[in-house]
Structure formats: C-alpha cells, structure tokens
Design an enzyme around this catalytic site. Structure first.
Site, short mmCIF file in Angstrom:
data_model
loop_
_atom_site.label_atom_id
_atom_site.label_comp_id
_atom_site.label_asym_id
_atom_site.label_seq_id
_atom_site.Cartn_x
_atom_site.Cartn_y
_atom_site.Cartn_z
N GLN A 50 0.59 -0.76 -0.33
CA GLN A 50 -0.13 0.26 0.05
C GLN A 50 0.79 1.52 0.14
OE1 GLN A 50 -2.40 -1.16 3.39
NE2 GLN A 50 -4.33 -0.25 2.29
N CYS A 92 -10.76 0.25 2.94
CA CYS A 92 -8.96 0.11 2.77
C CYS A 92 -9.13 0.98 3.04
CB CYS A 92 -9.18 -1.17 2.08
SG CYS A 92 -7.55 -1.44 1.18
N HIS A 134 -7.02 -9.31 6.84
CA HIS A 134 -7.01 -8.22 5.87
C HIS A 134 -5.80 -7.61 4.75
CE1 HIS A 134 -8.67 -4.61 4.22
NE2 HIS A 134 -8.04 -3.94 3.82
N GLU A 135 -4.65 -7.21 6.11
CA GLU A 135 -3.12 -7.14 5.72
C GLU A 135 -2.45 -8.29 5.64
OE1 GLU A 135 -3.33 -3.74 5.43
OE2 GLU A 135 -4.73 -3.19 6.98
NI NI Z 1 -6.61 -2.69 2.74
#
Ligand code: NI
Length: 169
Positions: A50, A92, A134-135
């Site tokens: 990210q 997110c 999620h990560e």
């Molecule tokens: Ni995310």
C-alpha cells in the site's frame, strides 16, 4: 517519512509480494515509516504494497496510536489457524470511502518474524482478527472487494469509475 497511500487500481496492489530477506536498519526504518504513514492516514492496518513496496510485511494497531502495546509489525506472516466467523463492515486505505460487509474468521493465530528476524506467534479476535486477515490478503494481491459478491464488487467498481471520471479518485 510519511508515504502516500497507493490507491486501487495500482498494479502493486494486485501483485503477490516477495518475502523479506534482509533484517537490517533499512527494514526497521521501513516499519517505522509505515507506522507514521498509517497514523497519518488514520488506519488500523497497513501492508507494505500500500506504500508501493511489494514485500511481505504489514503493521496493525487497533488503538490508532493510543496504546503502544497494540503496535504490531508482522514480517513474512502466515495464518496458522482460524476459528469461527464474523460478518462486519470493512474498509481499506487503498479504497477510500468504500465500505462493505466481508465474512472473515472470528479468531486468527498468526506466525511471523519481527524486525530482527525472530519468529513469534500472536493471535486476536474480532477487529484484530479482521485486520490480520485483511492485511495478509494484501500480501497476496487480494483486496476486500475481491471477497464480496460479484454483484457488489461490480457496483463498487462502477462507483470508482464514476469518481475517476470526475477526477475525485
Ligand atoms: Ni487494505
């Protein structure tokens, strides 16, 4: 250093990230920068892709910086076991203002290395378990919108398309 958060559909978010092999000062700096970037963006989790770094590590802090004991950095993480189910709204940082309900395990045990390369196990339930899953998905190029129904995913992608056209994405 605060990194800008990479947004969908940047290809780095769809790539399977590479294992971390060097446990040096650069890695510690990357972890520190990721915490700084995550707090600036008011997130509870951030995966290296990210910020444009395709490596297998993520951080979480469900206290949003209020409790140092909640700061966790997981390097080369693996899900060891899961238990139960939860269905809650998820968001997110790479998909700003998009939220939807995602089914996840209620309890998760993770195994990972710390910034000096030592292996450890940690576990969590509810929000923390959701953040772990999620990560961890981000490291395999999976976003939460890949885990909702096909119809919901299409609606979300259409909404993003409209925002892109207006220059608001
Ligand atoms: Ni995310």
């Amino acid at each position: 250093m605060i990194y800008p958060i990479v947004k969908y559909p940047d290809p780095v978010l769809a790539r399977k990230a590479d294992p971390v092999t060097e446990f040096d000062a650069d890695l510690q700096k990357l972890v520190d920068d990721m915490f700084e970037s995550m707090y600036a963006a008011e997130g509870i989790g951030l995966a290296a892709p990210q910020i444009g770094v395709s490596k297998r590590l993520f951080i979480v802090d469900t206290s949003l910086g209020k409790d140092p004991a909640k700061k966790l950095a997981l390097i080369n993480p693996e899900i060891v076991s899961t238990e139960g189910k939860q269905l809650e709204e998820e968001g997110c940082l790479s998909l700003p203002d998009i939220r939807d309900k995602v089914s996840r395990a209620f309890h998760v045990t993770m195994r990972a290395q710390n910034a000096t390369g030592e292996w450890f196990e940690t576990d969590g339930d509810e929000l923390l378990a959701r953040a772990f899953q999620h990560e961890n998905d981000h490291l395999d190029g999976v976003l939460f919108i890949d885990r909702v129904s096909r119809l919901k995913r299409e609606l979300i992608l259409r909404r993003i398309g409209r925002l892109q056209k207006k220059g608001e994405w």
